[in-house]
Design a protein around this motif. Structure first.
Motif, short mmCIF file in Angstrom:
data_model
loop_
_atom_site.label_atom_id
_atom_site.label_comp_id
_atom_site.label_asym_id
_atom_site.label_seq_id
_atom_site.Cartn_x
_atom_site.Cartn_y
_atom_site.Cartn_z
N GLY A 232 20.70 -9.60 -2.02
CA GLY A 232 21.66 -8.62 -1.63
C GLY A 232 20.59 -7.30 -1.08
N ASN A 233 19.46 -7.72 -1.09
CA ASN A 233 18.27 -6.84 -0.60
C ASN A 233 17.82 -7.32 0.62
OD1 ASN A 233 18.57 -5.00 -3.06
ND2 ASN A 233 17.36 -6.64 -3.95
N VAL A 234 16.88 -6.34 1.34
CA VAL A 234 16.13 -6.68 2.65
C VAL A 234 14.60 -6.87 2.20
CG1 VAL A 234 15.48 -5.76 4.69
CG2 VAL A 234 17.90 -5.52 4.05
N TRP A 235 14.10 -8.03 3.00
CA TRP A 235 12.90 -8.30 2.55
C TRP A 235 11.93 -8.01 3.74
CZ3 TRP A 235 10.68 -10.02 -2.42
CH2 TRP A 235 11.77 -9.85 -3.20
N PHE A 236 10.73 -7.39 3.61
CA PHE A 236 9.84 -7.35 4.91
C PHE A 236 8.53 -7.61 4.40
CE2 PHE A 236 10.40 -3.46 2.70
CZ PHE A 236 9.25 -2.75 2.61
N THR A 237 7.57 -8.01 5.42
CA THR A 237 6.26 -8.32 5.41
C THR A 237 5.17 -6.92 5.80
OG1 THR A 237 5.86 -8.99 7.59
CG2 THR A 237 6.35 -10.43 5.89
N GLU A 238 4.16 -6.80 5.21
CA GLU A 238 3.35 -5.44 5.41
C GLU A 238 1.97 -6.23 5.94
OE1 GLU A 238 3.35 -2.43 2.25
OE2 GLU A 238 5.21 -3.38 1.58
N ALA A 239 1.71 -6.26 7.22
CA ALA A 239 0.72 -7.20 7.56
C ALA A 239 -0.71 -6.44 7.30
CB ALA A 239 0.81 -7.20 9.14
N ASP A 240 -0.88 -5.31 7.33
CA ASP A 240 -2.37 -4.67 7.13
C ASP A 240 -2.60 -4.53 5.61
OD1 ASP A 240 -2.45 -4.70 9.99
OD2 ASP A 240 -2.43 -2.32 10.12
N VAL A 241 -1.84 -4.78 4.61
CA VAL A 241 -2.13 -4.58 3.20
C VAL A 241 -1.81 -6.02 2.40
CG1 VAL A 241 -2.07 -2.04 3.30
CG2 VAL A 241 0.14 -3.24 2.87
N ASP A 242 -1.40 -6.99 3.10
CA ASP A 242 -1.25 -8.35 2.44
C ASP A 242 -0.26 -8.02 1.30
OD1 ASP A 242 -3.09 -9.41 4.07
OD2 ASP A 242 -4.85 -8.52 2.85
N GLN A 243 0.99 -7.47 1.66
CA GLN A 243 2.26 -7.24 0.69
C GLN A 243 3.61 -7.89 1.08
OE1 GLN A 243 0.73 -3.71 -2.09
NE2 GLN A 243 1.76 -3.21 -0.42
#
Length: 442
Positions: A232-243
């Motif tokens: 029920g949440n939204v997930w995303f990638t953080e390309a520059d900080v590896d998270q």
């Protein structure tokens, strides 16, 4: 138990646990040598016919095939689950197709970053292009919306676009200047969510066009891919900080560091197993994160692949593009014990969220940070030792169990190691986990 007694108890167990760790590792390595490997997903790679095509986006079509963009070759490709390719050239040169998604009309829709168009391709390969009103908008991400339209991000135009299946385009200006919107996905709340890569924000747009922006706690994280999660949440990638980031519909953000540094996570998708799967472009790996935050990484066989887009196939596997490797990859749910294409997790980790923030457009731009806890997934409990609920137990998970027993890690990192629910991980618990690693979970 007093602190002194607890310390004495751990010292007494330490020798037995270290011995068990050696035995467990030796037993698993012997099982591998005998071909009785603990089940892990297999990876198969298919080479694209056109060399140096630079595949990027990928999506499952209504015809049961996988469709992908070839940004350098100026083509849209189709690959069957058996690995048979067909390529369709775009009507004109230098279109640079990027993202692609299945539309509500049974066709595939894609962005043309240099062509400044939205493209549509039928399952038979007929291509139609629709110009975007704002010139040089550089469209990137595209997704089907809950309203039956297609929504896309205009990176240079700093707008979110909407196109009907008949080709009518409407554009909505983003409140923040030069935000560089990149990826977009339909959320669990009936809205569209997108990444603002240059401004380090996640944003939400309603079907009527109202936009709200949320600041990411970690600065300069460069949010890239985004998807709706099974929780029920939204997930995303953080390309520059590896998270990997998670944002609730109300805007609360939690971040999970990856085990591998300089991995550059890019695409992300909700998998058929209830977890999130993502690509690590510079790490040459496919990652998996559970809703509870347990991360496992699977190296690609060939190396120097730069995986980017990822989607779920009709076979329950994860299909992905390899930008540099010029291949389409498939990560299957069941291992095929072939050394050349069997992925072995490089690390498993339950990270501690770095920060949580809620930010609403118009409010103060300084986020308020507060400690967070990661809730356990509300699904049936897997077998003892199965930390990431993959129905397998790995050496990495056994190591976590040993650390918990020795007091080096909290039980919350793998509560499933506590087989008898007494609040401790004992030698008996670890023995059960080793048995499950060798023989499989029931």
């Amino acid at each position: 138990m007093t602190r002194a007694a607890s310390s004495s108890h751990r010292r007494a167990l330490s020798g037995r646990l270290r011995s068990l760790a050696v035995v467990a590792a030796a037993s698993l390595l012997q099982a591998l040598a005998l071909g009785r490997a603990v089940a892990q997903p297999s990876i198969t790679e298919f080479t694209i016919p056109t060399a140096l095509s630079a595949p990027r986006g990928i999506a499952l079509g209504s015809d049961g095939n996988l469709w992908f963009t070839e940004s350098n070759a100026n083509q849209v490709g189709r690959v069957t689950p058996a690995g048979i390719f067909t390529e369709f050239p775009l009507p004109a040169t230098l279109r640079v197709p990027r993202a692609i998604t299945a539309g509500p009309d049974g066709n595939l829709w894609f962005t043309e970053s240099f062509g400044n168009n939205i493209g549509r391709i039928t399952p038979d390969g007929v291509i139609t292009e629709f110009p975007i009103p704002m010139g040089s908008s550089f469209p990137l991400g595209i997704a089907s919306g809950p309203d039956g339209n297609l929504w896309f991000a205009e990176a240079f135009g700093n707008q979110i676009g909407r196109i009907t299946p008949s080709g009518v385009v409407t554009e909505f200006a983003i409140p923040s200047f030069a935000s560089f919107p990149s990826a977009i996905a339909a959320g669990p709340d009936g809205n569209l969510w997108f990444t603002e890569s240059d401004l380090n924000q996640i944003a939400r747009i309603t079907p009527p066009g109202a936009i709200t922006e949320f600041a990411i706690p970690t600065t300069r994280s460069y949010p890239s891919g985004i998807t709706a999660g099974p929780d029920g949440n939204v997930w995303f990638t953080e390309a520059d900080v590896d998270q990997i980031g998670r944002i609730t519909p109300s805007g609360t953000i939690t971040e999970f560091p990856l085990p591998t540094t300089l991995s550059t996570p890019e695409g992300i998708v909700a998998g058929p197993d209830g977890n999130l799967w993502f690509t690590e472009s510079d790490g040459d790996q496919i990652g998996r994160i559970t809703p509870g935050g347990v991360i496992t990484e699977f190296p690609l066989p060939a190396g120097e692949s730069s995986p980017e887009g990822i989607t779920v196939g009709p076979d329950g596997g994860l299909w992905f593009t390899e930008l540099v490797g010029n291949r389409i990859g498939r990560l299957g749910p069941v291992i095929t014990p072939t050394p050349s294409n069997t992925a072995t997790p490089s690390a498993t980790r339950t990270p501690t969220p770095t920060a949580t923030t809620t930010f609403t457009a118009g409010a103060s731009s300084t986020p308020t940070l507060s400690p967070t806890t990661t809730a356990a997934a509300t699904i049936s409990r897997p077998c003892p030792g199965d930390c990431d609920r993959s129905n397998t137990v790995t050496i990495a998970e056994l190591t976590i169990g040993i650390d918990i027993a020795l007091g080096r890690r909290p039980l919350e990192e793998c509560s499933n190691m506590d087989g008898d629910d007494d609040g401790h991980v004992t030698v008996d618990d670890l023995t059960k986990a080793v048995n499950n690693a060798l023989n499989g979970c029931d």
